[in-house]
Design a protein around this motif. Structure first.
Motif, PDB file in Angstrom:
ATOM      1  N   LEU A  96     -12.450   5.986  -0.367  1.00 32.31           N
ATOM      2  CA  LEU A  96     -11.282   5.252  -0.870  1.00 32.31           C
ATOM      3  C   LEU A  96     -11.667   3.940  -1.546  1.00 32.31           C
ATOM      4  O   LEU A  96     -10.950   3.472  -2.443  1.00 32.31           O
ATOM      5  N   GLU A  97     -12.796   3.354  -1.136  1.00 32.99           N
ATOM      6  CA  GLU A  97     -13.229   2.104  -1.762  1.00 32.99           C
ATOM      7  C   GLU A  97     -13.655   2.313  -3.215  1.00 32.99           C
ATOM      8  O   GLU A  97     -13.818   1.353  -3.962  1.00 32.99           O
ATOM      9  N   ASP A 102      -5.762   4.293  -4.775  1.00 35.22           N
ATOM     10  CA  ASP A 102      -5.999   4.706  -3.394  1.00 35.22           C
ATOM     11  C   ASP A 102      -4.719   5.141  -2.683  1.00 35.22           C
ATOM     12  O   ASP A 102      -4.748   6.032  -1.832  1.00 35.22           O
ATOM     13  N   ASP A 103      -3.576   4.561  -3.042  1.00 40.78           N
ATOM     14  CA  ASP A 103      -2.317   4.979  -2.420  1.00 40.78           C
ATOM     15  C   ASP A 103      -2.012   6.442  -2.750  1.00 40.78           C
ATOM     16  O   ASP A 103      -1.545   7.201  -1.882  1.00 40.78           O
ATOM     17  N   ILE A 106      -4.350   8.630  -0.662  1.00 42.18           N
ATOM     18  CA  ILE A 106      -3.890   8.709   0.728  1.00 42.18           C
ATOM     19  C   ILE A 106      -2.719   9.670   0.847  1.00 42.18           C
ATOM     20  O   ILE A 106      -2.640  10.470   1.790  1.00 42.18           O
ATOM     21  N   VAL A 123     -14.235   3.619   5.812  1.00 39.21           N
ATOM     22  CA  VAL A 123     -14.521   2.758   4.657  1.00 39.21           C
ATOM     23  C   VAL A 123     -15.512   1.685   5.104  1.00 39.21           C
ATOM     24  O   VAL A 123     -15.660   1.432   6.303  1.00 39.21           O
ATOM     25  N   TYR A 150     -11.733  -3.416   1.986  1.00 43.90           N
ATOM     26  CA  TYR A 150     -10.581  -3.166   2.849  1.00 43.90           C
ATOM     27  C   TYR A 150     -10.616  -4.032   4.104  1.00 43.90           C
ATOM     28  O   TYR A 150     -11.681  -4.230   4.700  1.00 43.90           O
ATOM     29  N   ARG A 154      -4.883  -3.400   7.147  1.00 45.18           N
ATOM     30  CA  ARG A 154      -4.096  -3.096   5.942  1.00 45.18           C
ATOM     31  C   ARG A 154      -4.238  -1.624   5.551  1.00 45.18           C
ATOM     32  O   ARG A 154      -3.260  -0.991   5.138  1.00 45.18           O
ATOM     33  N   LEU A 155      -5.434  -1.092   5.672  1.00 39.26           N
ATOM     34  CA  LEU A 155      -5.617   0.328   5.406  1.00 39.26           C
ATOM     35  C   LEU A 155      -4.837   1.154   6.430  1.00 39.26           C
ATOM     36  O   LEU A 155      -4.175   2.138   6.073  1.00 39.26           O
ATOM     37  N   ARG A 156      -4.902   0.765   7.674  1.00 42.17           N
ATOM     38  CA  ARG A 156      -4.132   1.452   8.722  1.00 42.17           C
ATOM     39  C   ARG A 156      -2.659   1.475   8.374  1.00 42.17           C
ATOM     40  O   ARG A 156      -1.995   2.514   8.479  1.00 42.17           O
ATOM     41  N   LYS A 158      -1.240   1.286   5.451  1.00 41.02           N
ATOM     42  CA  LYS A 158      -0.975   2.171   4.320  1.00 41.02           C
ATOM     43  C   LYS A 158      -0.731   3.599   4.804  1.00 41.02           C
ATOM     44  O   LYS A 158       0.133   4.309   4.286  1.00 41.02           O
TER      45      LYS A 158
END
Length: 243
Positions: A96-97, A102-103, A106, A123, A150, A154-156, A158
């Motif tokens: 994802l990086e 990336d949204d 996901i 990540v 990341y 914040r990734l969590r 999303k």
């Protein structure tokens, strides 16, 4: 070198797994070895050719259960060519990086996951990655390189916004963080630097021999400087409202 904890995912005989952005195939191989039906998915035909050869060799040499199946598939992570709810387990490790949208990626990972299934995303962790970016533009500012750093929470969030449940987080590969800091300090292409060569030999020895000393050191250091963060989610059987 695995980043994902397969015991936590419960991957075994008959589990349908897709390894999105499989790269050299390390997680695909482990899932296959455990008897899963595996799709090694990537956009690089060159990587997939190598992965497919190894998958076939594993089958021929009896390294996998007879019932297990595997295939290497080329495609786009933003448009996975599978129906909703196809897979029991979706893995997206260290991809994802690299992905501008990336949204959207996901959303696709979650779409193809069965209700009741498990999603694992890894990540680079914020602090070790930030140090690399400070030390070297060459480390990330290249075609196909890392485009963002990341923060795990914040990734969590999303992923949670899609109605999944967060089940676990852990960190991995602490011994690799100083190696990459060293490479960034001397130049990422300067692989013949004596310090880089010596540290690389240490990492290879650790991965092959897995001695008690380095395994203990890494387990202690992972919460502090683990190079990667791994997040695990489950998809509810009954859909929940999303934010």
């Amino acid at each position: 070198m695995l980043t994902v904890d397969f015991d936590r995912l419960g991957v075994g005989a008959g589990t349908k797994v897709i390894d999105v952005g499989c790269g050299a195939g390390r997680h695909s191989f482990e899932a296959y070895r455990r008897g899963a039906d595996v799709v090694a998915f990537d956009q690089s035909a060159e990587d997939l050719n190598d992965v497919d050869e190894i998958l076939q060799a594993m089958k021929e040499q009896g390294e996998v259960p007879a019932s297990a199946k595997a295939e290497a598939v080329k495609g786009d992570a933003l448009d996975l060519p599978y129906a909703d709810g196809t897979f029991d387990c979706v893995i997206a490790s260290e991809i994802l990086e690299h992905v501008p949208e990336d949204d959207r990626a996901i959303t696709e990972l979650i779409r193809v996951l069965k209700p009741g299934g498990s999603l694992a995303i890894t990540v680079p962790r914020w602090l070790p990655e930030k140090v690399c970016w400070i030390l070297s533009d060459e480390y990330h500012a290249n075609e196909g390189g890392h485009i963002r750093i990341y923060q795990a929470d914040r990734l969590r969030d999303k992923v949670l916004a899609h109605g999944l449940q967060h089940t676990h987080t852990h960190h991995a590969h602490a011994l690799h963080s100083p190696y990459w800091w060293l490479k960034c300090a001397v130049g990422t292409e300067n692989s013949e630097h004596p310090a880089v060569t010596a540290y690389h030999k240490l990492l290879v020895w650790d991965m092959v021999s897995r001695p008690w000393l380095t395994r203990t050191a890494e387990s202690v250091l992972n919460p502090l400087i683990g190079k990667s963060v791994a997040l695990y989610f489950s998809k509810p059987v009954v859909p929940v409202a999303v934010s």
